[in-house]
Design an enzyme around this catalytic site. Sequence first.
Site: not given
Lengths: 550, 603
Positions: B288, B314, B375, B417
């Site tokens: 990341n 996800i 996260c 979301k």
Amino acid sequence: MEFSELIKTATVENVLLWRPGLAAPVRGTLCITSHHLLLSSCPRGDLELWLLIRNVDAVEKRVSGSSGTITLRCKDLKVLQLEIPGMEQCLNIASSIEALSSVDSVMMMYPFFYRPPSLRLEQGWHQFPLGRFFQRLCSQTSQWRLSTVNRDFSACPSYPEAVIVPAAVSDDTVIKAARFRQGGRFPVLSYFHPRNGTALLRSSQPLTGHNRRRCREDEKILGTILDEGERGFIIDTRSAQAAKQARMSGGGTEPKSSYPQWRRIHRALERGRPLQESFIRLVEACSDPSLSMDRWLARLDSSRWLSHIKAALSTACLAAQCLDREDSKVLVHGAEGTDTTLLVTALAQLILDPSCRSLQGFQGLLEREWIQAGHPFQLRCAHSASSHVRGKQEAPIFLLFLDCVWQLSRQFPFSLEFGEELLLTLFDNAYASAYGTFLCNNEKERRLCKVKESTHSLWVWLNQPEEKHKYLNPLYSHNPLVIWPSVEPQSIQLWQGLFLRWIRPSQHLDEAWQEIQRLVEGNNNWSKESTGKRLSQTLPDTTAGTENGK
Amino acid sequence: MASSSTPKYISNSLENSSSKRTLKDGTNWEQNEEIPRLPGETRVTDKDVIYMCPFNGPVKGRVYITNYRLYLRSVENDPVVILNVPLGVISRIEKMGGASSRGENSYGLDITCKDMRNLRFALKQEGHSRRDIFEVLTKYAFPQSHNMLFFAFVNEEKFPENGWMVYNPMSEYRRQGLPNERWRVTFINEHYGLCDTYPSLLVVPYNATDEDLKKVAAFRSRNRIPVLSWIHPETQAVIMRCSQPLVGMSGKRNKDDERYLDVIREANGQISKLTIYDARPNVNAVANKATGGGYEGEDAYPNAELFFLDIHNIHVMRESLKKLKDIVYPNVEESHWLSSLESTHWLEHIKLVLTGAIQVADKVSSGRSSVLVHCSDGWDRTAQLTSLAMLMLDSYYRTIEGFEVLVQKEWIGFGHKFASRIGHGDKNHADADRSPIFLQFIDCVWQMSKQFPTAFEFNEQFLITILDHLYSCRFGTFLYNSELLREKEKVTEKTLSLWSLINSEKSKYTNPFYSKELNRALYPVASMRHLELWVNYYIRWNPRIRQQQPNPVEQRYMELLALRDDYIRRLEELQITNNSKISNSSASSTSPSQMVSQVQTHF
């Protein structure tokens, strides 16, 4: 033989006991008696372990320096570890336990010595006479009669004295038919379905052999059951090929030509060594100490235990379906007719007959379809999953049955009057018990050993009011319907209460249990108005041993 | 069955009742009407079709489309086969076969649903018979893609309870004993100026000024600064949540962020280090950095220790659920079922999420240390971890209302979301934003409720109902991605809350074995051995799997609830008599309600 010869060291001080996974080890004095291993915690003596030595399946010892560790793997799947000061002491204790746990004379076993103050001998052994079962039957049909042809166990050594046979068949015919069935297990009535008058029969395989022998009397027994044009089903619990191969060793199946009205269906159910191996593999997977164990599901899968459950349940459903939906009579047998045969007939009755689903009814079913029907408990349950003895006779058929019953109770949470606790108790007692109920292999042996005169019946113990409530399912409500279980693999679950009983951190469940006991005690206190009497003090001899105060 | 054929036992083949379906959504159905309708629901079209039932074969019937549901009723079968599917559940509608394709029933529609099933309808081949029904379905199933309103905005149902009143952030923080001398409530995000995906009300350390918060926001992905989720009533240790720090490739540092984390650590007078749980696998956190994110390095945060929890992102979860669907629908993998289940890794992901949550809870409770959870963006895995840890630590969240508050606070309020993850009314079924994160959370809750049968006030039906309405678009509860957007769309004014439905009929969702235990931490066992596939949810469409309980389970539960209340009352009476008889009895230290309900659960 004297027990004292087997006990090399009777007492050791300062022994450390723990159960892997259990938080605090206990230190205390260890005693070996003829039947028990006792550990009393020191200095306060507030914790006590009573372990029936018969319950020990395997003894593993490891000596290092001046002390040794003994690991006891029990038949109820519990694992205990003892740390014993002194190498010699340790070896003595280990060999004493080994010797005592492998005493194989039935009459030396604990039930012959166990004399609880609350019970009288010879009480309750005849709670479930076949006669009463037959009386109920008589009110519904006159096609069957109670026969005492086996009075002296001569027709069939593994059948009880009384059996139910077709009314139209004489005892002479039965005796001749018995010679044509392995072990003399001629076709007898197992269950009568009152809704449509069909019946479930069981037997062993016919001795057709490679020269295709026939037996008029056997054909007559099966023939008279069916009306003209009526069709019956024979459910053979072996594969078609295995049944064919059995001819080479004198067994076989009912050929179409001699039994024209009977249609044979083969459903291969595992038994014997492969089933025992499956049990062993499952227990190994369950007791793998690594918590983050990889591939758990694959190991569970490859143990094949759940597939055996599925196969047993679907075969029982098939038999039930033939009886209830096809309005057909059914004969079930495998080879000897003492294992998978009983598994199928007993399960089918549980599915069909609501009266088997009460606590009393279930005991009656076990007595009739397992104990008196000659399931060889002594041979099958001699060793459990941890034993290093690789015997040929051991097989967890009865455990498989209990597991199937548990699956039913999970799918029909309100339909069985008894709960998991009863099934666990039955498992424990089948492998090691203070009661005579599961001793020996059949009624004949029980007679020879005077089991009914010299030991107590488990049922009497269970049915005492203060015991009984433990085994009841509080959610029970009588369900008059047939319970058709789902047999899809997704509907079959691992019986955690049994296989993970000693492994799962069951703090929450334990506490729930303690609450129950507290409530029980509370009730006793209220009714007797005597405080301070602990219920657990009255039962130091439960077979699995109690760990008070845990 | 003809006696000439060999009988075969197939589960449930003996019960045709499998196709009978009761309407669980509580709609009123006048018997003279053809289909059930909610107030505000209008009929759009209907058509004769053949429903290609994967379990019972083709079923001739008539399908009715309203602005809320697809409803099919068979014409020939007895008992009647009924399908009742809210359009919100649909993720994809495809035409199968063409005007010229051969084979019986090869021409029609193939509908993929979000709730683990597919529906197939065959139509007559002549005259473009499926064109209008395809268009109507597409329009009403995907209102967002057609500039139409969600059904929730048209729904005119009335409920005695108002679910929008269940959650009030201020009273929830007050329940936790906040604000206090160390933690304050800030209105800095009142108009969502600080962070557009956070709620307006935030709790932060007393010693951090609003100016400090703004500076910290600059260093946290999407300005999701560390804020308080929960405070331990005894240890005063807190659970904080946030997004990843914007460290980047160059290893940027931010003095304000570093100081802020120290302020958090000091807020409960803690001497030991602040614990940071990064939900991601280590490698992902490192990766990341390439996109400007990262994690709290040791050099920059000497007073913090960081642990990675190895929970995947996800996309991995989406693929895992897809694999699970493949093995359970329409036909269940028969041979090697457990091995194929293992290869989906679904239970393994559940295990990792639960394990992570246990670590968080244990640190706060036994470790007496404050923790910070994040996260990448802090709205998926973070929400799973904080809400599950809170469920383990705080018995209030195990009640029906408490759980509603938990979902409302940690998920809806903090900007999980939902719109993107579920794709409400969006025809774009292949969007990479879709993921079953919330379903996974509910699955974890179910696993906990299995292990602690007396600890939760709600039952399985409650969890299934939440999941059903996660997709249905009948309520406003799960619509849109953030509080900001919901305010803009006036969701609370124009739609109903799911909690209105549930709280108006609470007994239906109540666990009869619930025993109220206060302040007790529950740590489930997260070992694979103790996790089970939630068959009653994932395989519920398969009639062979359904628990074949002849007595209606729900009704029995109602009886049991009544029975339980009765027992409790009687026990209380006995207890009083008992106490008067035996003074100082140690046996009566627990409340009667505890005893009774636990008695019933050993089974």
